[in-house]
Design a protein around this motif. Structure first.
Motif, PDB file in Angstrom:
ATOM      1  N   TYR A  24     -27.587 -14.828 -67.433  1.00 38.53           N
ATOM      2  CA  TYR A  24     -27.522 -16.299 -67.418  1.00 38.53           C
ATOM      3  C   TYR A  24     -28.799 -16.876 -66.775  1.00 38.53           C
ATOM      4  O   TYR A  24     -28.736 -17.570 -65.752  1.00 38.53           O
ATOM      5  N   PRO A  25     -29.955 -16.606 -67.361  1.00 41.17           N
ATOM      6  CA  PRO A  25     -31.219 -17.002 -66.720  1.00 41.17           C
ATOM      7  C   PRO A  25     -31.428 -18.511 -66.635  1.00 41.17           C
ATOM      8  O   PRO A  25     -32.263 -18.966 -65.846  1.00 41.17           O
ATOM      9  N   GLU A  26     -30.695 -19.268 -67.424  1.00 41.47           N
ATOM     10  CA  GLU A  26     -30.881 -20.726 -67.414  1.00 41.47           C
ATOM     11  C   GLU A  26     -30.104 -21.408 -66.298  1.00 41.47           C
ATOM     12  O   GLU A  26     -30.214 -22.635 -66.117  1.00 41.47           O
ATOM     13  N   TYR A  27     -29.328 -20.643 -65.528  1.00 37.52           N
ATOM     14  CA  TYR A  27     -28.515 -21.219 -64.458  1.00 37.52           C
ATOM     15  C   TYR A  27     -29.006 -20.745 -63.086  1.00 37.52           C
ATOM     16  O   TYR A  27     -29.838 -19.851 -62.975  1.00 37.52           O
ATOM     17  N   GLU A  28     -28.454 -21.361 -62.056  1.00 38.38           N
ATOM     18  CA  GLU A  28     -28.926 -21.133 -60.684  1.00 38.38           C
ATOM     19  C   GLU A  28     -27.984 -20.213 -59.920  1.00 38.38           C
ATOM     20  O   GLU A  28     -26.768 -20.373 -59.951  1.00 38.38           O
ATOM     21  N   PHE A  29     -28.576 -19.263 -59.229  1.00 37.40           N
ATOM     22  CA  PHE A  29     -27.847 -18.387 -58.310  1.00 37.40           C
ATOM     23  C   PHE A  29     -28.243 -18.810 -56.902  1.00 37.40           C
ATOM     24  O   PHE A  29     -29.382 -18.646 -56.480  1.00 37.40           O
ATOM     25  N   TYR A  30     -27.294 -19.347 -56.161  1.00 39.66           N
ATOM     26  CA  TYR A  30     -27.594 -20.031 -54.902  1.00 39.66           C
ATOM     27  C   TYR A  30     -26.884 -19.370 -53.719  1.00 39.66           C
ATOM     28  O   TYR A  30     -25.694 -19.042 -53.798  1.00 39.66           O
ATOM     29  N   SER A  31     -27.637 -19.153 -52.651  1.00 42.74           N
ATOM     30  CA  SER A  31     -27.070 -18.688 -51.386  1.00 42.74           C
ATOM     31  C   SER A  31     -27.630 -19.549 -50.261  1.00 42.74           C
ATOM     32  O   SER A  31     -28.756 -20.066 -50.361  1.00 42.74           O
ATOM     33  N   ASN A  32     -26.875 -19.686 -49.199  1.00 40.57           N
ATOM     34  CA  ASN A  32     -27.275 -20.526 -48.068  1.00 40.57           C
ATOM     35  C   ASN A  32     -27.275 -19.697 -46.789  1.00 40.57           C
ATOM     36  O   ASN A  32     -26.323 -18.970 -46.500  1.00 40.57           O
ATOM     37  N   LEU A  33     -28.368 -19.806 -46.006  1.00 41.78           N
ATOM     38  CA  LEU A  33     -28.542 -18.976 -44.815  1.00 41.78           C
ATOM     39  C   LEU A  33     -28.102 -19.690 -43.536  1.00 41.78           C
ATOM     40  O   LEU A  33     -27.861 -20.899 -43.514  1.00 41.78           O
ATOM     41  N   LEU A  34     -28.033 -18.912 -42.479  1.00 40.18           N
ATOM     42  CA  LEU A  34     -27.618 -19.397 -41.156  1.00 40.18           C
ATOM     43  C   LEU A  34     -28.761 -20.101 -40.428  1.00 40.18           C
ATOM     44  O   LEU A  34     -29.943 -19.817 -40.665  1.00 40.18           O
ATOM     45  N   PRO A  35     -28.429 -20.978 -39.465  1.00 40.34           N
ATOM     46  CA  PRO A  35     -29.457 -21.608 -38.628  1.00 40.34           C
ATOM     47  C   PRO A  35     -29.889 -20.683 -37.497  1.00 40.34           C
ATOM     48  O   PRO A  35     -29.252 -19.659 -37.227  1.00 40.34           O
ATOM     49  N   VAL A  36     -30.919 -21.097 -36.804  1.00 38.31           N
ATOM     50  CA  VAL A  36     -31.478 -20.289 -35.727  1.00 38.31           C
ATOM     51  C   VAL A  36     -30.503 -20.115 -34.562  1.00 38.31           C
ATOM     52  O   VAL A  36     -30.580 -19.133 -33.818  1.00 38.31           O
TER      53      VAL A  36
END
Length: 503
Positions: free
Chosen positions: A214-226
């Motif tokens: 599915y190259p036309e779509y977004e794979f999203y992850s969100n990281l932790l703060p400091v």
């Protein structure tokens, strides 16, 4: 040339009069008259050339961009019976009216927090279709990436082993995604939120599998703060000498993401019930900004709106604008809110209170403050997104040392087109560039709890006599005074400045 013609007539008259009188000095007089005529003519010619060479006022710069500034929210209008404790039997708020209200606040991206069934996820996608928003799907079923990533981490799978697991589950995973992609609003998948480093290989394997099919779509992850704990950040690698920049750097190295995202909620209540800002907020921005510049990838950030634990609910334009415009000074290309809808749980459990809308969907005063800031950003997005972040400099104008500024390392040694900066309050100047030159995001960084204006003077190089200033969404072409731009920024405000040469 008008003066030169008048002079010629005068001297011709003098020559004729002398000839009639037959004076011996006639030739000398003629010589002087002709010399004067030539001198005046030359002066007239010089004046004419100067007028023709006078520089004209430049045109207002025009920008186009195919990119949209991301404005997202964690949590959408709740489905029925999804609350906690006394709110467990809530009615259905997942309807066009509530989604329209959310969109009109300025949001263009929804990030639902509950995805326990395909049917529930599709209801959100359907509502987003109807109001013209996008959705990053959080699928928490057995075929969702969040579940698979957790499974691979618990099993201790390597990248290759996780890819093998994905192939085993391929049919079910594709069946879900193929259902979601029927909706125009499907932006991609919200794969994982706030991982430790232990999860990076599994995230990388899932991302690569997803983008293969599915190259036309977004794979999203969100990281932790400091401010997360070392165990939360580094997992099994805690105690091995890693620091926070390594947490972000290893994610980039292992996952090779298409974007970077993290959350940081900086406004807290002190022991005396006063508000204060966490000192590491700008440090965190700088860590991500430098990684994004190196990788040439966008950065998104979650900012604080709702109150929880000791984090205060945001109540003023200044408090929200301060978070947004300081973030823009570090080049973020999207802002998400935590959170739009006040969580359906009693305040006594996690001190949850004061979202953009209340637990029953009632608009709070904060709704209009958030809307105001997002309207300003939307109005300038063509200008802002045209440029790429290059670096930052901080300037202290107050009487107290700004500890947040001291944590921002590797600041620019100088601003490329600005020779001097004067201010009477603390400001941040983010430098941006394109192929033709530089632009600047100037933000009043003084604390927003006791609002103060910042008077700022920027001295540009001698080739600049104008600057385009985007102030609260409105752009104007300002003539500089001796190459100096003077501005007064309200509390929390940020102005985007583009120096412009005369034609």
């Amino acid at each position: 040339m008008k003066n030169a013609n008048t002079a010629a007539a005068f001297f011709s008259f003098g020559y004729a009069a002398a000839a009639r009188q037959g004076e011996l000095m006639n030739k000398k007089f003629v010589s002087l008259s002709m010399s004067a005529l030539m001198a005046v003519s030359l002066l007239g010619g010089c004046a004419g050339n100067g007028e023709s060479a006078k520089k004209e006022k430049p045109e207002m710069p025009v920008y186009t961009t195919s990119e949209t500034f991301r404005v997202g929210n964690w949590g959408v209008p709740p489905h029925e019976n999804t609350g906690y404790m006394e709110y467990a039997n809530n009615p259905n708020y997942c309807n066009v009216e509530e989604w329209t209200k959310m969109r009109d606040c300025g949001f263009n991206l929804a990030i639902p927090t509950e995805g326990v069934s395909v049917k529930e996820i599709c209801r959100d996608l359907e509502m987003a279709d109807k109001v013209g928003m996008k959705v990053l799907v959080r699928d928490q079923t057995s075929a969702g990436f969040e579940t698979i990533i957790k499974f691979a981490k618990e099993k201790g799978y390597t990248y290759d082993e996780t890819r093998e697991e994905l192939e085993k589950r391929s049919e079910e995973i594709k069946a879900h995604i193929d259902e979601y992609k029927k909706y125009k609003s499907f932006q991609g998948v919200n794969a994982f939120d706030e991982p430790s480093m232990d999860y990076y290989e599994a995230i990388a394997a899932c991302q690569d599998w997803f983008l293969k099919y599915y190259p036309e779509y977004e794979f999203y992850s969100n990281l932790l703060p400091v401010y997360a704990t070392p165990k939360q950040l580094f997992g099994a690698s805690d105690g091995k000498g890693y620091a926070y920049p390594d947490y972000v750097g290893e994610f980039v190295k292992t996952v090779n993401p298409e974007s970077l995202s993290y959350d940081h909620y900086p406004i807290l209540q002190d022991w005396d019930e006063s508000a204060y800002i966490k000192e590491d907020f700008l440090y965190n921005l700088n860590v991500f900004a430098k990684q994004a510049k190196k990788k040439n990838t966008p950065v998104y950030i979650y900012l604080q709106t709702m109150g929880f634990f000791s984090n205060l609910p945001i109540t003023t334009y200044e408090e929200f604008a301060w978070q947004c415009y300081t973030s823009l000074s570090f080049g973020v290309r999207g802002i998400m809110c935590f959170q739009y809808w006040t969580q359906l749980q009693a305040q006594q459990y996690n001190n949850v209170r004061g979202g953009i809308v209340d637990r029953d969907g009632t608009i709070t005063p904060l709704y209009y403050k958030v809307q105001e800031v997002f309207d300003e950003i939307e109005a300038m997005q063509d200008v802002y997104l045209h440029y790429r972040w290059d670096g930052v400099r901080t300037y202290e104008g107050g009487r107290v040392i700004n500890d947040m500024f001291t944590l921002v390392s590797d600041q620019l040694e100088k601003l490329e087109e600005i020779e001097a900066v004067e201010c009477d309050e603390d400001i941040i100047v983010g430098q941006f560039k394109d192929d033709a030159g530089y632009a600047y995001m100037v933000t009043n960084a003084s604390v927003p709890f006791e609002p103060k204006n910042a008077n700022v003077k920027l001295t540009f190089g001698k080739e600049y006599d104008y600057a385009m200033v985007v102030k609260k969404g409105t752009r104007s072409l300002v003539e500089l005074e001796d190459h100096v731009l003077s501005m007064t920024l309200g509390s929390g405000e940020g102005y985007f400045v583009v120096p412009v040469k005369q034609i």
